[in-house]
Design a protein around this motif. Sequence first.
Motif, PDB file in Angstrom:
ATOM      1  N   ASP A  29      -3.773  -2.770 -13.244  1.00 59.76           N
ATOM      2  CA  ASP A  29      -5.202  -3.055 -13.073  1.00 59.76           C
ATOM      3  C   ASP A  29      -5.651  -2.800 -11.635  1.00 59.76           C
ATOM      4  O   ASP A  29      -6.684  -2.172 -11.401  1.00 59.76           O
ATOM      5  CB  ASP A  29      -5.504  -4.510 -13.460  1.00 59.76           C
ATOM      6  N   CYS A  30      -4.883  -3.307 -10.674  1.00 59.53           N
ATOM      7  CA  CYS A  30      -5.247  -3.090  -9.275  1.00 59.53           C
ATOM      8  C   CYS A  30      -5.196  -1.610  -8.926  1.00 59.53           C
ATOM      9  O   CYS A  30      -6.019  -1.116  -8.147  1.00 59.53           O
ATOM     10  CB  CYS A  30      -4.342  -3.890  -8.350  1.00 59.53           C
ATOM     11  N   ARG A  31      -4.235  -0.889  -9.511  1.00 64.93           N
ATOM     12  CA  ARG A  31      -4.148   0.546  -9.248  1.00 64.93           C
ATOM     13  C   ARG A  31      -5.337   1.288  -9.862  1.00 64.93           C
ATOM     14  O   ARG A  31      -5.894   2.207  -9.241  1.00 64.93           O
ATOM     15  CB  ARG A  31      -2.828   1.095  -9.773  1.00 64.93           C
ATOM     16  N   ALA A  32      -5.750   0.887 -11.059  1.00 60.75           N
ATOM     17  CA  ALA A  32      -6.927   1.515 -11.675  1.00 60.75           C
ATOM     18  C   ALA A  32      -8.178   1.245 -10.847  1.00 60.75           C
ATOM     19  O   ALA A  32      -9.034   2.122 -10.688  1.00 60.75           O
ATOM     20  CB  ALA A  32      -7.106   0.997 -13.102  1.00 60.75           C
ATOM     21  N   TYR A  33      -8.281   0.038 -10.317  1.00 61.59           N
ATOM     22  CA  TYR A  33      -9.412  -0.300  -9.447  1.00 61.59           C
ATOM     23  C   TYR A  33      -9.387   0.567  -8.187  1.00 61.59           C
ATOM     24  O   TYR A  33     -10.417   1.094  -7.751  1.00 61.59           O
ATOM     25  CB  TYR A  33      -9.343  -1.780  -9.083  1.00 61.59           C
ATOM     26  N   GLY A  34      -8.209   0.763  -7.603  1.00 58.16           N
ATOM     27  CA  GLY A  34      -8.093   1.616  -6.433  1.00 58.16           C
ATOM     28  C   GLY A  34      -8.506   3.042  -6.728  1.00 58.16           C
ATOM     29  O   GLY A  34      -9.164   3.701  -5.915  1.00 58.16           O
ATOM     30  N   ARG A  35      -8.161   3.525  -7.902  1.00 52.43           N
ATOM     31  CA  ARG A  35      -8.563   4.873  -8.296  1.00 52.43           C
ATOM     32  C   ARG A  35     -10.062   4.943  -8.550  1.00 52.43           C
ATOM     33  O   ARG A  35     -10.710   5.939  -8.254  1.00 52.43           O
ATOM     34  CB  ARG A  35      -7.787   5.294  -9.525  1.00 52.43           C
ATOM     35  N   PHE A  36     -10.619   3.870  -9.110  1.00 53.91           N
ATOM     36  CA  PHE A  36     -12.070   3.809  -9.316  1.00 53.91           C
ATOM     37  C   PHE A  36     -12.793   3.897  -7.977  1.00 53.91           C
ATOM     38  O   PHE A  36     -13.796   4.602  -7.846  1.00 53.91           O
ATOM     39  CB  PHE A  36     -12.429   2.499 -10.030  1.00 53.91           C
ATOM     40  N   ILE A  37     -12.283   3.196  -6.969  1.00 51.07           N
ATOM     41  CA  ILE A  37     -12.878   3.240  -5.632  1.00 51.07           C
ATOM     42  C   ILE A  37     -12.795   4.651  -5.068  1.00 51.07           C
ATOM     43  O   ILE A  37     -13.746   5.169  -4.474  1.00 51.07           O
ATOM     44  CB  ILE A  37     -12.175   2.237  -4.703  1.00 51.07           C
ATOM     45  N   GLY A  38     -11.634   5.284  -5.220  1.00 49.01           N
ATOM     46  CA  GLY A  38     -11.484   6.670  -4.827  1.00 49.01           C
ATOM     47  C   GLY A  38     -11.494   6.937  -3.342  1.00 49.01           C
ATOM     48  O   GLY A  38     -11.868   8.035  -2.910  1.00 49.01           O
ATOM     49  N   GLN A  39     -11.086   5.964  -2.538  1.00 48.03           N
ATOM     50  CA  GLN A  39     -11.076   6.116  -1.087  1.00 48.03           C
ATOM     51  C   GLN A  39      -9.645   6.037  -0.556  1.00 48.03           C
ATOM     52  O   GLN A  39      -8.821   5.293  -1.088  1.00 48.03           O
ATOM     53  CB  GLN A  39     -11.936   5.034  -0.427  1.00 48.03           C
ATOM     54  N   PRO A  40      -9.335   6.797   0.488  1.00 50.49           N
ATOM     55  CA  PRO A  40      -7.989   6.731   1.055  1.00 50.49           C
ATOM     56  C   PRO A  40      -7.717   5.385   1.706  1.00 50.49           C
ATOM     57  O   PRO A  40      -8.625   4.716   2.183  1.00 50.49           O
ATOM     58  CB  PRO A  40      -7.991   7.854   2.098  1.00 50.49           C
ATOM     59  N   GLY A  41      -6.450   4.994   1.701  1.00 49.73           N
ATOM     60  CA  GLY A  41      -6.050   3.773   2.380  1.00 49.73           C
ATOM     61  C   GLY A  41      -6.081   2.519   1.543  1.00 49.73           C
ATOM     62  O   GLY A  41      -5.633   1.469   1.994  1.00 49.73           O
ATOM     63  N   VAL A  42      -6.617   2.595   0.328  1.00 46.43           N
ATOM     64  CA  VAL A  42      -6.695   1.405  -0.524  1.00 46.43           C
ATOM     65  C   VAL A  42      -5.334   1.102  -1.147  1.00 46.43           C
ATOM     66  O   VAL A  42      -4.896  -0.046  -1.197  1.00 46.43           O
ATOM     67  CB  VAL A  42      -7.767   1.577  -1.617  1.00 46.43           C
ATOM     68  N   LEU A  43      -4.655   2.152  -1.634  1.00 44.00           N
ATOM     69  CA  LEU A  43      -3.348   2.009  -2.265  1.00 44.00           C
ATOM     70  C   LEU A  43      -2.263   2.508  -1.329  1.00 44.00           C
ATOM     71  O   LEU A  43      -2.444   3.515  -0.633  1.00 44.00           O
ATOM     72  CB  LEU A  43      -3.300   2.808  -3.571  1.00 44.00           C
ATOM     73  N   ASP A  44      -1.120   1.825  -1.317  1.00 45.89           N
ATOM     74  CA  ASP A  44      -0.015   2.294  -0.493  1.00 45.89           C
ATOM     75  C   ASP A  44       0.793   3.344  -1.264  1.00 45.89           C
ATOM     76  O   ASP A  44       0.401   3.775  -2.360  1.00 45.89           O
ATOM     77  CB  ASP A  44       0.842   1.126  -0.012  1.00 45.89           C
ATOM     78  N   ALA A  45       1.920   3.764  -0.715  1.00 52.44           N
ATOM     79  CA  ALA A  45       2.698   4.847  -1.300  1.00 52.44           C
ATOM     80  C   ALA A  45       3.233   4.514  -2.689  1.00 52.44           C
ATOM     81  O   ALA A  45       3.534   5.408  -3.471  1.00 52.44           O
ATOM     82  CB  ALA A  45       3.859   5.220  -0.380  1.00 52.44           C
ATOM     83  N   GLY A  46       3.347   3.223  -3.002  1.00 55.82           N
ATOM     84  CA  GLY A  46       3.810   2.811  -4.322  1.00 55.82           C
ATOM     85  C   GLY A  46       2.690   2.419  -5.258  1.00 55.82           C
ATOM     86  O   GLY A  46       2.938   1.922  -6.357  1.00 55.82           O
ATOM     87  N   GLY A  47       1.447   2.626  -4.834  1.00 59.45           N
ATOM     88  CA  GLY A  47       0.304   2.267  -5.662  1.00 59.45           C
ATOM     89  C   GLY A  47      -0.080   0.810  -5.560  1.00 59.45           C
ATOM     90  O   GLY A  47      -0.725   0.270  -6.456  1.00 59.45           O
ATOM     91  N   GLY A  48       0.279   0.148  -4.465  1.00 56.54           N
ATOM     92  CA  GLY A  48      -0.014  -1.277  -4.291  1.00 56.54           C
ATOM     93  C   GLY A  48      -1.245  -1.528  -3.446  1.00 56.54           C
ATOM     94  O   GLY A  48      -1.628  -0.702  -2.604  1.00 56.54           O
ATOM     95  N   THR A  49      -1.856  -2.673  -3.666  1.00 54.75           N
ATOM     96  CA  THR A  49      -3.032  -3.108  -2.914  1.00 54.75           C
ATOM     97  C   THR A  49      -2.688  -4.355  -2.119  1.00 54.75           C
ATOM     98  O   THR A  49      -2.174  -5.328  -2.669  1.00 54.75           O
ATOM     99  CB  THR A  49      -4.205  -3.423  -3.870  1.00 54.75           C
TER     100      THR A  49
END
Length: 204
Positions: A29-49
């Motif tokens: 869910d957090c990863r989908a939200y990060g993709r929805f935002i679509g901005q660099p720096g939100v998710l780390d290399a493992g897809g974490g917030t």
Amino acid sequence: MQLRCRCGAVRGEMDTRRAYTRATCYCKDCRAYGRFIGQPGVLDAGGGTDIVAMAPVAVRFTSGSEHIACMSLSPNGLLRWYASCCRTPLGNTPRNPKVPYAGLVTVCFDAAPEAVDTAFGPQGRIVLSAKTATAPVSATPLTFITGGLRIFAGIIGARLRRERATPFFDASGRPLREPEVISRDQRAALEQLDARQEDGGDRL
């Protein structure tokens, strides 16, 4: 600690003393939200917030509240808040304002990484949903338990104090903005985004 969206239109502040804990969440869910935002720096290399869980009464927006928007990944899912002016994530809250919890995304903290570490502890000390990370991530079972207990204790304490103030809901308990609930097709599209479409620290 000061809060600021990327473009500076939304600003606020938080009382660090009311933080429950800091954690990195690798859930889908957090990863989908990060993709929805679509901005660099939100998710780390493992897809974490990177998130700081805290009492919402300790958060205040001082300018730009008209730019604050809300989305949800499902009709009953968490409310996920962001600055619509530049798509900076702000955090997530339960749909029920009586649950005193806000998970603020650290990319909206207007502070050096060292200052954030000093206030809340180092990033990655508590890991959530390590099994669904998109790169190898070490689980932290002990700190996961202690962090969960701190969140639980903080929520119970805030409820016993009958704290009601929250910048994400109005006095009647309605969300500051009506949430945009994305469709199943939109959610599926977010989950299918190729890693190469992500930029820099957002590589999944």
